[in-house]
Write a protein that holds these residues in place. Structure first.
Motif, short mmCIF file in Angstrom:
data_model
loop_
_atom_site.label_atom_id
_atom_site.label_comp_id
_atom_site.label_asym_id
_atom_site.label_seq_id
_atom_site.Cartn_x
_atom_site.Cartn_y
_atom_site.Cartn_z
N UNK A 1 41.40 10.41 13.72
CA UNK A 1 41.67 9.09 13.42
C UNK A 1 42.69 8.09 14.21
N UNK A 2 43.34 8.95 15.06
CA UNK A 2 44.51 8.35 15.77
C UNK A 2 43.88 7.35 16.72
N UNK A 3 42.99 7.43 17.32
CA UNK A 3 42.30 6.30 18.13
C UNK A 3 41.68 5.23 17.46
N UNK A 4 41.17 5.35 16.36
CA UNK A 4 40.70 4.28 15.44
C UNK A 4 41.93 3.49 14.94
N UNK A 5 43.11 4.14 14.57
CA UNK A 5 44.24 3.52 13.94
C UNK A 5 44.75 2.40 15.03
N UNK A 6 44.82 2.73 16.34
CA UNK A 6 45.29 1.95 17.26
C UNK A 6 44.40 0.99 18.09
N UNK A 7 43.08 1.03 17.72
CA UNK A 7 42.00 0.09 18.29
C UNK A 7 42.49 -1.39 17.64
#
Length: 44
Positions: free
Chosen positions: A7-13
């Motif tokens: 979820x790291x990429x999703x959170x910084x989108x």
């Protein structure tokens, strides 16, 4: 390997970079009257 997605990429989108779009129905349903007219035209 875990079952949870990363979820790291999703959170910084950044959602502010997305374009606003209008949704449109491509195949709207017929009204009852139109349906009856089409049905009667097909029978004759």
């Amino acid at each position: 390997m875990s079952d949870k997605p990363e979820t790291a990429e999703i959170q910084k989108f950044d959602k502010s970079k997305l374009k606003k779009t209008e949704t449109q129905k491509k195949n709207p349903l017929l009204s009852k009257e139109t349906f009856e007219q089409d049905r009667q035209a097909g029978e004759s």
